[in-house]
Design a protein around this motif. Structure first.
Motif, PDB file in Angstrom:
ATOM      1  N   GLY A 394       0.789  -1.234   0.000  1.00 37.57           N
ATOM      2  CA  GLY A 394       0.000   0.000   0.000  1.00 37.57           C
ATOM      3  C   GLY A 394       0.815   1.275   0.000  1.00 37.57           C
ATOM      4  O   GLY A 394       0.244   2.364   0.066  1.00 37.57           O
ATOM      5  N   ASP A 395       2.126   1.167  -0.097  1.00 38.75           N
ATOM      6  CA  ASP A 395       2.979   2.360  -0.093  1.00 38.75           C
ATOM      7  C   ASP A 395       3.017   2.978  -1.485  1.00 38.75           C
ATOM      8  O   ASP A 395       4.060   3.086  -2.135  1.00 38.75           O
ATOM      9  N   ILE A 396       1.844   3.392  -1.929  1.00 39.32           N
ATOM     10  CA  ILE A 396       1.652   4.010  -3.236  1.00 39.32           C
ATOM     11  C   ILE A 396       1.621   5.522  -3.045  1.00 39.32           C
ATOM     12  O   ILE A 396       0.905   6.026  -2.176  1.00 39.32           O
ATOM     13  N   ALA A 397       2.389   6.242  -3.819  1.00 37.81           N
ATOM     14  CA  ALA A 397       2.483   7.687  -3.669  1.00 37.81           C
ATOM     15  C   ALA A 397       1.114   8.337  -3.708  1.00 37.81           C
ATOM     16  O   ALA A 397       0.339   8.142  -4.650  1.00 37.81           O
ATOM     17  N   ASN A 398       0.805   9.096  -2.649  1.00 34.25           N
ATOM     18  CA  ASN A 398      -0.466   9.827  -2.541  1.00 34.25           C
ATOM     19  C   ASN A 398      -1.679   8.912  -2.618  1.00 34.25           C
ATOM     20  O   ASN A 398      -2.781   9.370  -2.916  1.00 34.25           O
ATOM     21  N   ALA A 405      -0.809   2.486 -11.443  1.00 37.68           N
ATOM     22  CA  ALA A 405      -1.043   1.576 -12.567  1.00 37.68           C
ATOM     23  C   ALA A 405      -0.296   2.044 -13.811  1.00 37.68           C
ATOM     24  O   ALA A 405       0.244   1.221 -14.577  1.00 37.68           O
ATOM     25  N   GLU A 406      -0.220   3.358 -14.018  1.00 38.67           N
ATOM     26  CA  GLU A 406       0.545   3.890 -15.153  1.00 38.67           C
ATOM     27  C   GLU A 406       2.025   3.589 -14.990  1.00 38.67           C
ATOM     28  O   GLU A 406       2.724   3.294 -15.971  1.00 38.67           O
ATOM     29  N   ALA A 411       6.731   0.235 -16.675  1.00 37.41           N
ATOM     30  CA  ALA A 411       7.762  -0.723 -16.285  1.00 37.41           C
ATOM     31  C   ALA A 411       7.629  -2.042 -17.032  1.00 37.41           C
ATOM     32  O   ALA A 411       8.644  -2.702 -17.318  1.00 37.41           O
ATOM     33  N   TYR A 412       6.384  -2.440 -17.356  1.00 38.34           N
ATOM     34  CA  TYR A 412       6.149  -3.738 -17.993  1.00 38.34           C
ATOM     35  C   TYR A 412       5.296  -3.554 -19.247  1.00 38.34           C
ATOM     36  O   TYR A 412       4.130  -3.968 -19.286  1.00 38.34           O
ATOM     37  N   PRO A 413       5.874  -2.956 -20.290  1.00 34.37           N
ATOM     38  CA  PRO A 413       5.073  -2.694 -21.498  1.00 34.37           C
ATOM     39  C   PRO A 413       4.597  -3.966 -22.187  1.00 34.37           C
ATOM     40  O   PRO A 413       3.647  -3.911 -22.987  1.00 34.37           O
TER      41      PRO A 413
END
Length: 503
Positions: A394-398, A405-406, A411-413
């Protein structure tokens, strides 16, 4: 019998309350063992309506404090785990045959303002004849309201609390039953039995927290040999899963003739989750199931409001859970309080704290209060800490999942968008650990069907106590819903042959 261990606290029960309490205690510096006779979240905690909410209907029973605390916790949990908890808008068509519009509007006004709402949008009125949310609703319902609550992956919430507890030093023992607990010389002598091997283990504990849910009084009486001072009220709640039958991401909340409310929520993309019932239950909690009368009740409640009529053959799956509510003497199961209650047995300086009631939304607060209840037995105990801490992944910025997800897409195109979304929603930032150095879809290993790949399964077995194929398909993920019967059978055979024996 294995060698005896000495710990500060044994927590019995691997549902949301037990996992939350183990996490809180470990984070305060206590040595902790969490034991669960089955799998994590196997009982009530994986069979909820999947909501983090204040409980709009509890206002009708004047549970203002409970609603306020739950609304505050809703925002706390949203910040702590924005990958498995996210906002959802609920459309409430108004039926003039039931609650008057002014009463519904008043309830929603209180709901908006009781808990200091910050991140979620407020209530608005709808004209169901013109607003798109009214398209699937029968024409006779012209007025509606829309308000905010949150969705949660309930089983993953439990597992992530256990993961965090283990990271902070707790020992998590699944499929391990507490078979005996006796006080000796100011401590508890606890016996644990591995349900797979039959091996027993003796533990000396300074205290016990009994968070066994529907089995709370069984632990008090049969295991600990004590007399319970509280009664537990078992209430069955059943849900049905059907194909999703409306456009949009909004959920619906409808009022039935008996004044109960039924949630109709988007589920797993192309499905709908409908529930719940409230029926007094007297059977064995592990044998609970939805009966035909409940299924018919839920179908009729939906068909009363929607143009598209659901039939029995539309029901893809059902599940039931037993809520262990504190018995406050009210006859109507829907009126029994969802608040929690503690029973502290302090005999001989070795506490046993029994947990009654509670709901998923308030588990963190319950856990904090539980540890504070026994704090005097642990001098030097650290203070509370969970209100501002994130759960694993859960340490997702803001707490911005869309932005995260973007990042994953960049990172994984090579990864399909639906798979990126599922990884992000289930694991948050842990996705990077699961994917590892893979540079193509083949790098994730064997594909079992749906969006289930070998790399994910091996991670779950190694890090999240997944011991059976069902643990993976039903609780660690819901991917079994997107696999055919043949795929599920093939995966079970693979898991049993490749992982089960090595665990």
């Amino acid at each position: 019998m294995t060698e005896c261990n000495v710990v500060d606290l044994v927590v019995i029960g691997g549902g949301i309350n037990g996992a939350g309490i183990a996490r809180d205690a470990a984070g305060r510096g206590l040595s902790v063992i969490l034991c669960e006779k089955g799998d994590l979240a196997e009982g009530t905690s994986s069979r909820s309506g999947k909501l983090v909410h204040g409980g709009l209907r509890y206002l009708e029973y004047y549970e203002f404090r409970l609603v306020r605390e739950a609304l505050i916790e809703r925002e706390v949990l949203l910040n702590a785990a924005s990958h498995i908890i996210w906002p959802m808008r609920f459309v409430l068509p108004h039926s003039p045959d039931d609650r008057p519009a002014w009463l519904v509007r008043l309830g929603l006004f209180l709901y908006d303002h009781l808990g200091g709402r910050k991140r979620l949008p407020g209530t608005r009125s709808l004209d169901l004849r013109r607003d798109p949310e009214g398209a699937p609703i029968l024409d006779k319902y012209t007025k509606g309201f829309e308000y905010s609550d949150c969705w949660v992956d309930d089983a993953r919430l439990v597992v992530l609390n256990a993961v965090d507890a283990a990271r902070r030093g707790a020992e998590v023992l699944t499929r391990t039953a507490c078979t005996s607990a006796r006080r000796e010389n100011g401590a508890w002598m606890v016996e644990l039995r591995d349900e797979a091997t039959g091996e027993t283990r003796s533990v000396t504990a300074k205290g016990i927290v009994n968070a066994a849910g529907p089995w709370v009084n069984d632990i008090v009486g049969r295991v600990a040999g004590r007399n319970s001072r509280r009664n537990v009220r078992l209430v069955k709640g059943s849900h049905i899963i059907v194909p999703k039958f409306w456009e949009g991401n909004q959920a619906y909340l409808v009022q039935n003739h008996d004044k109960r409310v039924i949630f109709i929520n988007p589920y797993e993309g192309d499905k709908a989750l409908i529930g719940t019932t409230d029926i007094a239950y007297e059977g064995r909690p592990e044998e609970v199931s939805a009966d035909e009368a409940e299924i018919d009740y839920l179908l009729k409640a939906v068909n009363r409001y929607f143009k598209e009529k659901l039939r029995r053959e539309d029901v893809l799956e059902t599940f039931s859970g037993v809520r262990p509510l504190f018995d406050d003497g009210k006859g109507n199961p829907s009126a029994v309080t969802r608040d929690y209650s503690f029973d502290l047995d302090e005999g001989d300086g070795a506490p046993m704290l029994n947990i009654y009631g509670g709901k998923i939304t308030t588990f963190r607060e319950l856990s904090e209060h539980a540890i504070e209840k026994i704090a005097t037995f642990y001098p030097g105990l650290k203070g509370s800490w969970t209100a501002s801490a994130t759960l694993p992944g859960g340490d997702i910025a803001n707490a911005d999942f869309v932005g995260f997800a973007e990042e994953l897409r960049t990172a994984y195109p090579w990864m399909p968008r639906p798979l990126i979304h599922q990884f992000g929603r289930l694991y948050g930032t842990i996705t990077r650990q699961i994917v590892g150095g893979a540079t193509s879809i083949e790098g994730l290993g064997r594909h079992f069907g749906g969006h289930l790949y070998e790399a994910e399964v091996r991670y779950l077995a190694a890090n999240e106590w997944a011991r059976t194929a069902e643990d993976v398909m039903r609780r660690r993920t819901k991917k079994g819903l997107h696999m055919s019967a043949a795929e599920r059978a093939d995966f079970t055979r693979w898991f049993d042959a490749n992982l089960a024996a090595a665990i």
